[in-house]
Enzyme design. Structure first.
Site, short mmCIF file in Angstrom:
data_model
loop_
_atom_site.label_atom_id
_atom_site.label_comp_id
_atom_site.label_asym_id
_atom_site.label_seq_id
_atom_site.Cartn_x
_atom_site.Cartn_y
_atom_site.Cartn_z
N ARG A 7 0.84 -1.20 0.00
CA ARG A 7 0.00 0.00 0.00
C ARG A 7 0.86 1.24 0.00
O ARG A 7 1.99 1.24 0.48
CB ARG A 7 -0.87 0.03 1.25
CG ARG A 7 -2.01 -0.95 1.30
CD ARG A 7 -3.15 -0.58 0.36
NE ARG A 7 -3.50 0.83 0.39
CZ ARG A 7 -4.42 1.38 1.16
NH1 ARG A 7 -5.11 0.63 2.00
NH2 ARG A 7 -4.68 2.67 1.09
N ARG A 63 3.18 4.73 -16.08
CA ARG A 63 3.52 4.43 -17.48
C ARG A 63 4.81 5.14 -17.87
O ARG A 63 5.69 4.57 -18.51
CB ARG A 63 2.40 4.86 -18.42
CG ARG A 63 1.18 4.01 -18.33
CD ARG A 63 1.29 2.72 -19.12
NE ARG A 63 0.04 1.99 -19.02
CZ ARG A 63 -0.08 0.79 -18.46
NH1 ARG A 63 0.98 0.17 -17.99
NH2 ARG A 63 -1.24 0.20 -18.41
N CYS A 74 -7.17 2.96 -12.54
CA CYS A 74 -7.47 4.14 -11.71
C CYS A 74 -8.95 4.09 -11.34
O CYS A 74 -9.80 3.70 -12.14
CB CYS A 74 -7.19 5.43 -12.46
SG CYS A 74 -5.46 5.73 -12.78
N GLU A 77 -11.80 7.28 -5.16
CA GLU A 77 -11.92 6.88 -3.76
C GLU A 77 -13.33 7.22 -3.27
O GLU A 77 -13.97 8.14 -3.78
CB GLU A 77 -10.86 7.62 -2.93
CG GLU A 77 -10.69 7.14 -1.54
CD GLU A 77 -10.04 5.76 -1.45
OE1 GLU A 77 -10.42 5.02 -0.53
OE2 GLU A 77 -9.17 5.43 -2.27
N ARG A 89 -3.86 7.11 -3.73
CA ARG A 89 -3.47 5.87 -3.07
C ARG A 89 -3.08 4.85 -4.13
O ARG A 89 -3.53 4.92 -5.28
CB ARG A 89 -4.63 5.31 -2.24
CG ARG A 89 -5.00 6.15 -1.03
CD ARG A 89 -6.27 5.59 -0.38
NE ARG A 89 -6.57 6.23 0.88
CZ ARG A 89 -7.29 7.35 1.01
NH1 ARG A 89 -7.77 7.95 -0.07
NH2 ARG A 89 -7.53 7.86 2.20
N TYR A 107 3.86 5.95 2.84
CA TYR A 107 2.91 7.06 2.99
C TYR A 107 3.72 8.35 3.02
O TYR A 107 4.58 8.53 3.89
CB TYR A 107 2.08 6.89 4.27
CG TYR A 107 1.12 5.73 4.12
CD1 TYR A 107 -0.19 5.95 3.72
CD2 TYR A 107 1.55 4.42 4.32
CE1 TYR A 107 -1.06 4.89 3.53
CE2 TYR A 107 0.69 3.36 4.12
CZ TYR A 107 -0.62 3.60 3.73
OH TYR A 107 -1.47 2.55 3.54
N ARG A 115 -1.78 6.71 8.10
CA ARG A 115 -1.22 5.52 8.75
C ARG A 115 -0.05 5.93 9.61
O ARG A 115 1.10 5.65 9.29
CB ARG A 115 -0.76 4.50 7.71
CG ARG A 115 -1.86 3.79 6.95
CD ARG A 115 -2.80 2.97 7.82
NE ARG A 115 -2.15 1.98 8.65
CZ ARG A 115 -1.99 0.71 8.31
NH1 ARG A 115 -2.43 0.27 7.17
NH2 ARG A 115 -1.38 -0.11 9.15
#
Length: 120
Positions: A7, A63, A74, A77, A89, A107, A115
């Site tokens: 992540r 890319r 894509c 959210e 994210r 992050y 987080r």
């Protein structure tokens, strides 16, 4: 080989194409570097962006980094009230011999607030 997931997230200052591409480039590069990966290790990457980011697809940055044979996706959210704004994210699926505990989640910028337990 095992399939693992990594992540990551970053935050941009504004809905601007250049800012989105630069932040996504930084995020993808950090994920790859910290986990000692090449694009051959990557199975796929899912990018999400908060609904306030519409100027560019984050996958374009990947890319441009050479992810030509990696499936990229894509999505928007979930628009949760009071969520951190302007966040990109990623969820990368990789092949590796390393254990799940060895994966370095990344992050950056304001997204470290998402987080605090693992933010760098």
């Amino acid at each position: 080989m095992a399939v693992r997931a990594i992540r990551g997230a970053t935050q941009v200052d504004a809905d601007d194409r250049t800012l989105i591409l630069d932040a996504t480039t930084e995020l993808v590069t950090e994920v790859m570097t910290r986990n000692e990966l090449t694009t051959d290790d990557v199975i796929s990457v899912v990018f999400t962006a908060t609904p306030d980011l519409r100027s560019e697809f984050p996958a374009l940055a990947a890319r441009k980094l050479g992810f030509h044979e990696v499936p990229l996706l894509c999505a928007s959210e979930v628009d949760v009230p009071h969520a951190l704004p302007r966040v990109i994210r990623l969820l990368a699926h990789i092949e590796t011999d390393r254990p799940r505990s060895a994966m370095q989640h990344v992050y950056l910028r304001g997204a470290t607030a998402l987080r605090l337990d693992i933010a760098q």
